[in-house]
Design a protein around this motif. Structure first.
Motif, PDB file in Angstrom:
ATOM      1  N   SER A  65     -65.629  40.081 -17.971  1.00 25.86           N
ATOM      2  CA  SER A  65     -65.596  39.177 -19.077  1.00 25.86           C
ATOM      3  C   SER A  65     -66.796  38.188 -18.907  1.00 25.86           C
ATOM      4  O   SER A  65     -67.379  37.671 -19.777  1.00 25.86           O
ATOM      5  CB  SER A  65     -64.385  38.449 -18.947  1.00 25.86           C
ATOM      6  N   SER A  68     -70.212  39.884 -19.748  1.00 30.40           N
ATOM      7  CA  SER A  68     -70.094  39.684 -21.288  1.00 30.40           C
ATOM      8  C   SER A  68     -70.471  38.443 -21.811  1.00 30.40           C
ATOM      9  O   SER A  68     -71.390  38.342 -22.566  1.00 30.40           O
ATOM     10  CB  SER A  68     -69.059  40.304 -21.757  1.00 30.40           C
ATOM     11  N   ARG A  69     -69.827  37.298 -21.396  1.00 32.67           N
ATOM     12  CA  ARG A  69     -70.143  36.031 -21.888  1.00 32.67           C
ATOM     13  C   ARG A  69     -71.642  35.676 -21.464  1.00 32.67           C
ATOM     14  O   ARG A  69     -72.312  34.940 -22.563  1.00 32.67           O
ATOM     15  CB  ARG A  69     -69.350  34.881 -21.072  1.00 32.67           C
ATOM     16  N   GLN A  70     -71.992  35.689 -20.378  1.00 30.83           N
ATOM     17  CA  GLN A  70     -73.614  35.421 -19.980  1.00 30.83           C
ATOM     18  C   GLN A  70     -74.488  36.172 -20.615  1.00 30.83           C
ATOM     19  O   GLN A  70     -75.434  35.373 -21.273  1.00 30.83           O
ATOM     20  CB  GLN A  70     -73.686  35.729 -18.539  1.00 30.83           C
ATOM     21  N   GLU A  73     -74.303  34.843 -24.447  1.00 25.52           N
ATOM     22  CA  GLU A  73     -75.030  33.519 -24.735  1.00 25.52           C
ATOM     23  C   GLU A  73     -76.467  33.495 -24.384  1.00 25.52           C
ATOM     24  O   GLU A  73     -77.182  32.757 -24.944  1.00 25.52           O
ATOM     25  CB  GLU A  73     -74.183  32.643 -23.603  1.00 25.52           C
ATOM     26  N   TYR A 119     -67.480  38.749 -25.003  1.00 25.27           N
ATOM     27  CA  TYR A 119     -66.898  37.288 -24.780  1.00 25.27           C
ATOM     28  C   TYR A 119     -67.782  36.417 -25.489  1.00 25.27           C
ATOM     29  O   TYR A 119     -69.155  36.288 -25.501  1.00 25.27           O
ATOM     30  CB  TYR A 119     -67.004  37.061 -23.467  1.00 25.27           C
ATOM     31  N   GLY A 120     -67.124  35.382 -26.583  1.00 29.03           N
ATOM     32  CA  GLY A 120     -68.095  34.498 -27.355  1.00 29.03           C
ATOM     33  C   GLY A 120     -68.243  35.131 -28.541  1.00 29.03           C
ATOM     34  O   GLY A 120     -68.705  34.313 -29.600  1.00 29.03           O
ATOM     35  N   GLY A 124     -62.575  34.786 -26.616  1.00 24.73           N
ATOM     36  CA  GLY A 124     -63.082  33.595 -25.834  1.00 24.73           C
ATOM     37  C   GLY A 124     -63.819  32.517 -26.863  1.00 24.73           C
ATOM     38  O   GLY A 124     -64.505  31.838 -26.226  1.00 24.73           O
TER      39      GLY A 124
END
Length: 260
Positions: A65, A68-70, A73, A119-120, A124
């Motif tokens: 997670s 994936s978010r990093q 973004e 994620y994002g 999330g």
């Protein structure tokens, strides 16, 4: 309208391949713009792993997670992931077409979801509070778009009826329709399922195309499945359980669909 067809079958000369070609022609003849993600032809990488973040530090602990978010973004996702996300942003409607293998979607399509739904992007997102638990189940990045499953199955239709041995088809597809499509915001149309595929002859194929064509013609006008929206008052937050006065004494998938 813009339509993304995510197509899954390893053989282009299969029934699924012919139905995919028919769907493209039908949609384009109606004036829609169609893009196709043919996952097998694309040699789609199905496994979500550390390599999906191109800026990840060597030797760092992999957290699916957070990585994936990093990557989402910071713009360091693999290019194949970002390309599919762009297609989803572009599309007004999305069709997932696949054969029902072992009561679910083929692994390559599950891998498409796991990697593209970053994620994002698909989860999330939104605030988490005592009155709003994220933008999901009727809200989210893909809200305002329509989605439909086109599924082929080898069994008879009766095998997938409420008293059929395989279980109701709506229950089998619930994790996909509610958990993969409705979760990030899609308005989800009832699925179009083609049964007993190994027995379809030329006349049967014509009937299958006629039925599919009608569903494609109705893509923008048909009523979606009336799934309950998470943040619209039907659920206790943050417990995320259906309020006791709704569908009292009942449980299971069906309580998450509003009935007249």
């Amino acid at each position: 309208m813009n339509v993304l067809l995510v197509y899954v079958h390893p053989e282009s000369r299969s029934l699924n391949g012919s139905l995919k070609d028919f769907a493209i022609q039908r949609l384009e003849h109606a004036g829609h713009t169609v893009r196709v993600s043919d996952l097998y032809a694309m040699n789609w990488k199905a496994t979500l792993d550390a390599d999906d973040n191109t800026a990840r530090q060597p030797g760092a602990r992999f957290d699916p997670s957070m990585d994936s978010r990093q990557a989402f973004e910071n713009g360091t996702q693999r290019v194949d992931i970002a390309r599919e996300q762009d297609k989803l942003r572009w599309a007004d409607g999305v069709i997932l077409q696949f054969p029902l293998w072992w009561f679910s979607m083929p692994a390559i399509l599950k891998g498409w979801v796991e990697r593209v739904y970053a994620y994002g992007f698909a989860y999330g997102v939104g605030e988490h509070s005592d009155t709003h638990w994220g933008d999901r189940y009727g809200e989210g990045m893909l809200a305002g778009k329509r989605a439909m499953l086109v599924v082929t199955a080898g069994g008879w239709a009766s095998h997938y009826e409420p008293r059929g041995i395989n279980g109701p088809i709506d229950d089998i597809l619930f994790p996909i329709q509610h958990g993969i499509l409705f979760y990030p915001g899609f308005d989800v149309l009832p699925p179009h399922v083609i049964y007993r595929t190994s027995r379809i002859d030329e006349a049967g194929f014509s009937k299958a195309c006629e039925a599919l064509g009608q569903r494609l013609d109705d893509l923008w006008t048909a009523d979606p499945v009336p799934f309950r929206r998470q943040n619209a008052g039907d659920y206790l937050i943050p417990e995320l359980t259906l309020r006791p006065e709704l569908a009292p004494g009942r449980s299971g998938f069906d309580i998450h669909v509003e009935r007249d």
